[in-house]
Design a protein around this motif. Structure first.
Motif, short mmCIF file in Angstrom:
data_model
loop_
_atom_site.label_atom_id
_atom_site.label_comp_id
_atom_site.label_asym_id
_atom_site.label_seq_id
_atom_site.Cartn_x
_atom_site.Cartn_y
_atom_site.Cartn_z
N ARG A 275 0.83 -1.22 0.00
CA ARG A 275 0.00 0.00 0.00
C ARG A 275 0.86 1.26 0.00
NH1 ARG A 275 -3.52 -3.07 3.47
NH2 ARG A 275 -2.71 -2.11 5.37
N ARG A 276 2.12 1.14 0.40
CA ARG A 276 3.01 2.30 0.45
C ARG A 276 3.67 2.56 -0.90
NH1 ARG A 276 6.49 1.48 5.92
NH2 ARG A 276 6.66 3.75 5.75
N VAL A 277 3.55 1.59 -1.81
CA VAL A 277 4.27 1.67 -3.08
C VAL A 277 3.27 1.50 -4.22
CG1 VAL A 277 6.11 0.68 -4.48
CG2 VAL A 277 6.33 0.70 -1.98
N GLY A 278 3.13 2.53 -5.07
CA GLY A 278 2.27 2.43 -6.24
C GLY A 278 3.07 1.95 -7.43
N MET A 279 2.44 1.19 -8.32
CA MET A 279 3.16 0.68 -9.50
C MET A 279 2.33 0.85 -10.75
SD MET A 279 5.39 -2.76 -9.91
CE MET A 279 6.39 -3.03 -11.39
N VAL A 280 2.99 1.31 -11.81
CA VAL A 280 2.39 1.44 -13.13
C VAL A 280 3.17 0.54 -14.07
CG1 VAL A 280 1.84 3.01 -15.02
CG2 VAL A 280 1.66 3.80 -12.65
N PHE A 281 2.45 -0.35 -14.75
CA PHE A 281 3.07 -1.39 -15.57
C PHE A 281 3.15 -0.98 -17.04
CE2 PHE A 281 1.09 -3.30 -11.89
CZ PHE A 281 2.01 -4.24 -11.45
N GLN A 282 3.83 -1.83 -17.82
CA GLN A 282 3.90 -1.60 -19.27
C GLN A 282 2.49 -1.65 -19.87
OE1 GLN A 282 6.81 -4.12 -21.22
NE2 GLN A 282 8.07 -4.17 -19.39
#
Length: 249
Positions: A79-86
């Protein structure tokens, strides 16, 4: 305190050692771009930082919390780390607004009104607030990726990870996504970005890491790593992806 500390990180898939002792630091508010050839371990590194991949050994600390500790609450860490993928990874059967609110309501336990308010603020931030009620299939690739960024931001992350967020886009759509990322950088968002967009890395990054063969070959400000690389492998890579005249500008 650093936002992200990566210490002696190792990751293998069977007999293939993908990460071979990575050491890296991302300071709070810093933009760090990771560059390098395909297969160098860049995406695996990002996936380890939010524990989508479990490292074999090493330590990862996010804002003081060691997420590689066996007793760490993985869901809380993510929850502390957002991720945007290819790829955009949007739920095609949900509207844009519902894509942004579902995790807020189920994971963060926000009520519908709060979740929708947060979602609309972030859709406005990335320039697609007018698309809130439509389905992802009606959007361009660039719009879908901006929605994916807004979705990650709606969870209130302390760090944002971007895994080649423009690689699946047509060339004319790349700029709109990079524009959103530039805006986030100016607002002080801590970002770790795997990218092939060298101009973006040169203009926006505070630090550049060049990876090859599962190790960090060279790191430093873009004025050093991109404009005046010291390591021969870095020079070879950049000679293939950059116009030499532009690199020296």
């Amino acid at each position: 305190m650093s936002a992200v500390q990566i210490i002696d990180l190792h990751k293998s898939f069977g007999d293939l050692e993908v990460l071979r002792g990575i050491d890296a630091t991302v300071e709070s508010g810093e933009v760090v771009c990771v560059i390098g050839p395909s297969g160098s371990g860049k995406s695996t590194l990002l996936r380890c930082v939010n524990l989508l991949e479990q490292p074999n050994s090493g330590t990862i600390v996010v804002n003081g919390a060691e997420i590689t500790d066996p007793d760490c609450d993985i869901n809380a860490a993510r929850r502390r780390v957002g991720m945007v993928f290819q790829q955009f990874n949007l739920f095609q059967h949900l509207t844009v607004l519902d894509n942004l609110t579902i995790a807020q309501r189920k994971v963060l336990k926000r009520d519908k009104a709060d979740a929708e308010r947060t979602a609309m603020e972030n859709l406005e931030k990335v320039g697609v607030a007018d698309k809130a009620r439509v389905y992802p299939a009606t959007l361009s690739g660039g719009q879908q990726q901006r929605v994916a960024i807004a979705r990650a931001l709606s969870m209130g992350p302390e760090v944002m990870l971007f895994d080649e967020p423009t690689s699946a886009l047509d060339p004319e759509l790349v700029g709109e996504v990079l524009g959103v990322m530039r805006q986030l950088a100016t607002e002080g968002m801590t970002m770790l970005v795997v990218t092939h967009e060298m101009q973006f890395a040169r203009e926006v990054a505070d630090k550049v890491l060049f990876m090859d063969g599962g190790v960090v070959v060279e790191q430093g400000p873009p004025s050093q790593v991109i404009a005046a690389p010291r390591h021969e492998r870095t020079k070879t890579f950049l000679a293939r992806v950059l116009d030499p005249i532009n690199r020296s500008e």
